[in-house]
Design an enzyme around this catalytic site. Structure first.
Site, PDB file in Angstrom:
ATOM      1  N   HIS A  39      -7.402   4.674  22.355  1.00 51.37           N
ATOM      2  CA  HIS A  39      -7.807   3.938  23.550  1.00 51.37           C
ATOM      3  C   HIS A  39      -9.286   3.597  23.536  1.00 51.37           C
ATOM      4  CE1 HIS A  39      -4.605   4.117  26.878  1.00 51.37           C
ATOM      5  NE2 HIS A  39      -3.983   4.292  25.725  1.00 51.37           N
ATOM      6  N   GLU A 108      -2.019  -2.579  24.935  1.00 51.19           N
ATOM      7  CA  GLU A 108      -2.189  -2.738  26.379  1.00 51.19           C
ATOM      8  C   GLU A 108      -3.468  -3.514  26.658  1.00 51.19           C
ATOM      9  OE1 GLU A 108      -2.385   0.732  25.355  1.00 51.19           O
ATOM     10  OE2 GLU A 108      -0.222   1.058  25.353  1.00 51.19           O
ATOM     11  N   ASN A 111      -7.039  -1.833  26.778  1.00 51.18           N
ATOM     12  CA  ASN A 111      -7.849  -1.564  25.594  1.00 51.18           C
ATOM     13  C   ASN A 111      -8.210  -2.813  24.803  1.00 51.18           C
ATOM     14  OD1 ASN A 111      -7.591   1.398  25.850  1.00 51.18           O
ATOM     15  ND2 ASN A 111      -5.427   0.943  25.481  1.00 51.18           N
ATOM     16  N   GLY A 174      13.601  -1.344  23.576  1.00 47.47           N
ATOM     17  CA  GLY A 174      14.959  -1.828  23.760  1.00 47.47           C
ATOM     18  C   GLY A 174      15.536  -2.418  22.495  1.00 47.47           C
TER      19      GLY A 174
END
Length: 333
Positions: A39, A108, A111, A174
């Site tokens: 991060h 994300e 970051n 998924g």
């Protein structure tokens, strides 16, 4: 194969020297592997840290001897160019004497926004990740690589210090992600104990069946403390962001955004989703769905940087004993 249990080097909640010390302690009490977040920001300001994960892992590789190491996960598309990720992963594998797995994900906004390149739509992020993996795999052959893609360019690049192999895991949520990335990766990474993920992985044309050639690597937060109320308060203060789900978490830009998005999350809400307090059997019950879903490796996140030393000294070994007994069919003890 026996279920393996790991320790999370949570870079968002501890400084670099402390993380190395905790890594050594986690190896000493018997954890099988250690994963590190990667991060630039903590999720919430209350966590208070964000050292550079790759420097920490380099130090951990020299300070430990047995535990496997892994990024959980690195985004190789915006903050890092994939050619640079390929180089540092190869170097870390050499330092770790073959104990390192490169865990990758689509990242994300929290970051990746820091380099000023914007935050692409999810479809573009997935396509960028697939292209980045192609580049990393090519460079890990040791060949001279020239590449012109839709998102990246590589000009006459070669990795000079190269280990025999760098296993690669990819975070998916998924069936669509598995269909796209299963054939590109060695191992499955996921944070939900969904048995459908393992079944779908095993049905793809990937690199192997989980439990034979591949691993399914999960992660779950917990907040051990002698005082349950203190544990709940700490989990709420530092980990309430977890309640947002990854569709939300991937797009929020700053710690202030996470604070605003979770301002109405109550301590009781956090305690319902994260085992808190001294009850180790409650942790076993929370982890159980992962191995029942077919996950081979499960990393624990002990919430709170200030709690790590006592957790490792007091609770970690008996917890590992209980987890291993339960996962092998012996039940919690």
């Amino acid at each position: 194969m026996p279920t393996r249990f790991g320790y999370t080097l949570m870079t968002e909640q501890a400084g670099p020297k402390e993380l190395v010390r905790y890594a050594v302690g986690a190896e000493e009490v018997g954890f099988d592997f250690e994963v590190s977040s990667d991060h630039y920001f903590p999720w919430l300001s209350a966590q208070g840290h964000a050292p550079y994960a790759w420097s920490v892992l380099g130090a951990v590789a020299h300070a430990t001897e047995r535990v496997d190491l892994m990024t959980y996960v690195t985004c190789p598309t915006i903050r890092y160019h994939p050619a640079v990720v390929a180089q540092k992963a190869a170097t870390l594998q050499l330092l770790a004497d073959g104990r390192f797995t490169l865990g990758l994900g689509a990242g994300e906004n929290l970051n990746e926004h820091v380099v000023g390149e914007g935050w692409p739509a999810v479809g573009d992020r997935q396509a960028m990740l697939a292209e980045a993996i192609e580049i990393i795999r090519a460079l890990h052959t040791g060949d001279l690589v020239d590449f012109r893609g839709d998102y990246f360019q590589v000009d006459a690049a070669r990795i000079w210090d190269l280990p025999e192999t760098v296993p690669l895991g990819v975070a998916v949520s998924g069936a669509q992600g598995i269909e796209e990335f299963g054939p590109l990766a060695d191992h499955l990474i996921a944070v939900e104990p969904n048995p459908g993920l393992v079944d779908t992985w095993n049905a793809t044309d990937g690199t192997g069946t989980i439990g034979i050639d591949s691993r399914a690597i999960g992660q779950i937060p917990m907040c051990w403390d002698r005082d349950r109320d203190a544990a709940v308060a700490r989990a709420h203060d530092q980990f309430r962001w977890f309640s947002g789900g990854w569709d939300v978490n991937a797009d929020l830009r700053t710690t202030a955004g996470f604070a605003a998005a979770t301002q109405y999350v109550r301590p009781a809400d956090v305690a319902e989703s994260i085992p808190c307090g001294p009850d180790l059997d409650a942790v076993v019950d929370a982890v159980r769905p992962f191995w029942e879903a077919g996950f081979t490796d499960i990393a624990l996140v002990q919430i709170g940087g200030e709690s790590q030393a006592e957790f490792l000294e007091t609770a970690a070994k008996p917890l590992l004993d209980k987890l291993r007994s339960a996962a092998s069919g012996g039940g919690a003890q």
